[in-house]
Design an enzyme around this catalytic site. Sequence first.
Site, PDB file in Angstrom:
ATOM      1  CG  ASP A 235      38.047 -36.332  12.897  1.00 65.13           C
ATOM      2  OD1 ASP A 235      36.752 -36.907  12.652  1.00 65.13           O
ATOM      3  OD2 ASP A 235      37.930 -35.393  14.001  1.00 65.13           O
TER       4      ASP A 235
ATOM      5  CG  HIS B 298      34.846 -38.029  15.691  1.00 67.34           C
ATOM      6  ND1 HIS B 298      34.937 -36.265  14.663  1.00 67.34           N
ATOM      7  CD2 HIS B 298      34.768 -37.844  16.564  1.00 67.34           C
ATOM      8  CE1 HIS B 298      33.848 -36.007  15.100  1.00 67.34           C
ATOM      9  NE2 HIS B 298      33.444 -37.040  16.217  1.00 67.34           N
TER      10      HIS B 298
ATOM     11  CD  GLU C  27      31.605 -34.089  18.784  1.00 67.19           C
ATOM     12  OE1 GLU C  27      30.960 -32.919  18.516  1.00 67.19           O
ATOM     13  OE2 GLU C  27      32.528 -33.857  17.589  1.00 67.19           O
TER      14      GLU C  27
ATOM     15  CD1 TRP D 173      34.634 -32.709  24.547  1.00 63.37           C
ATOM     16  CD2 TRP D 173      34.157 -31.086  23.413  1.00 63.37           C
ATOM     17  NE1 TRP D 173      34.363 -33.336  24.079  1.00 63.37           N
ATOM     18  CE2 TRP D 173      33.719 -32.454  23.543  1.00 63.37           C
ATOM     19  CE3 TRP D 173      33.921 -29.859  22.632  1.00 63.37           C
ATOM     20  CZ2 TRP D 173      32.586 -32.223  22.838  1.00 63.37           C
ATOM     21  CZ3 TRP D 173      32.516 -30.277  21.607  1.00 63.37           C
ATOM     22  CH2 TRP D 173      32.151 -31.138  21.344  1.00 63.37           C
TER      23      TRP D 173
HETATM   24  C1  ACM Z   1      35.029 -32.060  20.146  1.00 65.17           C
HETATM   25  O1  ACM Z   1      35.922 -31.146  19.726  1.00 65.17           O
HETATM   26  N1  ACM Z   1      34.366 -32.949  19.662  1.00 65.17           N
HETATM   27  C2  ACM Z   1      35.803 -32.727  20.810  1.00 65.17           C
END
Ligand code: ACM
Length: 496
Positions: A163, A240, A301, A367
């Site tokens: 990440d 990320h 994201e 999520w």
């Molecule tokens: C996440 O919490 N961005 C999967």
Amino acid sequence: MRIHLIVIASALLATFNAFAQSSPKDIIPAPVQFEILQGTTNLPDAKDMDIRIGNKKFLKKIKPYGLEDWQVKSAYYMELTPNGVRIEAADNEGFFYAIQSAYMMQFVSKDIQCCKILDWPRFRHRGMMLDVSRNFQPKEFVKKQLDMMALLKMNRFHFHLVDHPGWRIQIDKYPLLTSFSAWRTKDDWEDWINDGQRFLNADDPGAHGGFYTKKDIAEIIDYAAERHIEVIPEIEMPGHNFESIAAYPYLSCLDPDSKEHLKNVQELCPGNEQVYEFLENVLLEVFEMFPSKYIHIGGDEAGKGHWEKCPVCQAKMKAEGFSNVEELQSYLVKRMEKFVNDHGKTIIGWDEILEGGLAPNATVMSWRGTEGGHKAIAEGHDVIFSPTSHFYLDYHQAEGQYRAVGPLLPLKQTYSFEPIDENISPENVHHVLGVQGNLWTEFVNKAWHAEIMLYPRLFAVAETGWSQPEKKDYESFYARAMQWNKVLDYLGYRHF
Ligand code: ACM
Ligand code: ZN
């Protein structure tokens, strides 16, 4: 069978013994059924250990319950009497879970109420995710949490290895990922962000960080496998990716000479063929390391602003006939899914992979609430529920608790999650693979702090994943969780 007896005998010698007596009522996750018998027993002194794995009698015993094959593999019957212990299971996995139940009672008290237990899991994915990118943890810490997962009959460890603030896994073809992007100017994530998010070379003075060598990964996978836990690696794409772009700037949409990529650019360039070459080469080494059926490809994201302006991305969109950048993300995910499928594996992605069209065989990790999961199920996909509302273990457990993100997420809230609701039709229930607790570590940089965030909430995740809904009862669970907090003290774990 000898080895099994040794396992039991040594396991049961360690006893916390803080309570006068234990029984199946002390076990987390609550078993499907049990019966209390007369008398107590003391396992290390048990004269008779009768262990039967794969016997017909057991299969006959559980046949009336109409279990799926994977449930049969994990099921067990255990009978404790003053004379000894009998364990029946279809498979080593079920035998292993019987031992965990014995362990659970033995840790509470060496005097165990005589009983019979018949037990199996509700869901096949009972997971825990650990983010070792934001803050690295040594392999010993990982193994310690695998021990607790095993006791809780959890079976999937989602390893968030790469990440923005650090790449944590050796990839031979791209050595800068670990000689550079695994090391930073500040130990603490927030300090590092405030310090301009700079990476260092591993041998620079003041370099903080770390990574797992291939040998470390093999050791962790073996350790997990001995505990019937599958390790699922996550390789994030296309967002990320600040750290991989920092090492290999040609991966972003921006001109590498401009140094603009060092200003928090997280996204790979999906128009650039070199990006696919990079991802495929990384995944080839990941496939070699991880035997797991699943590869998590992230997908969450991704900011798509650069793609709107990038000539390479725009050319790709024109060639493919895409009208928006969501389709470009979906193109990358579908292409990578095909690559993963061609190597005999299945992708998991965060629920953003629904946007622009879901890859045909993808499993979705829901999520941002449960809506993404419900949508994926309606489209015929498997889903794992890890909604922020219940399973984000980086959120505060109480007002004023340490440094943490997010709203309040107390134990009771985690426990209250029910994965099967009116949004899922009966014929689609099999698409619910299970549940998972996620520990992101932006604000969790010490091992003790990570454990405080995990426990006791991980107990609630475990019980939601294993126990039948009619066995769930918060009052009973809370009493067991507080009792287990005391055992955690004895075992050297921190907890809230
Ligand atoms: C996440 O919490 N961005 C999967
Ligand atoms: Zn681009």
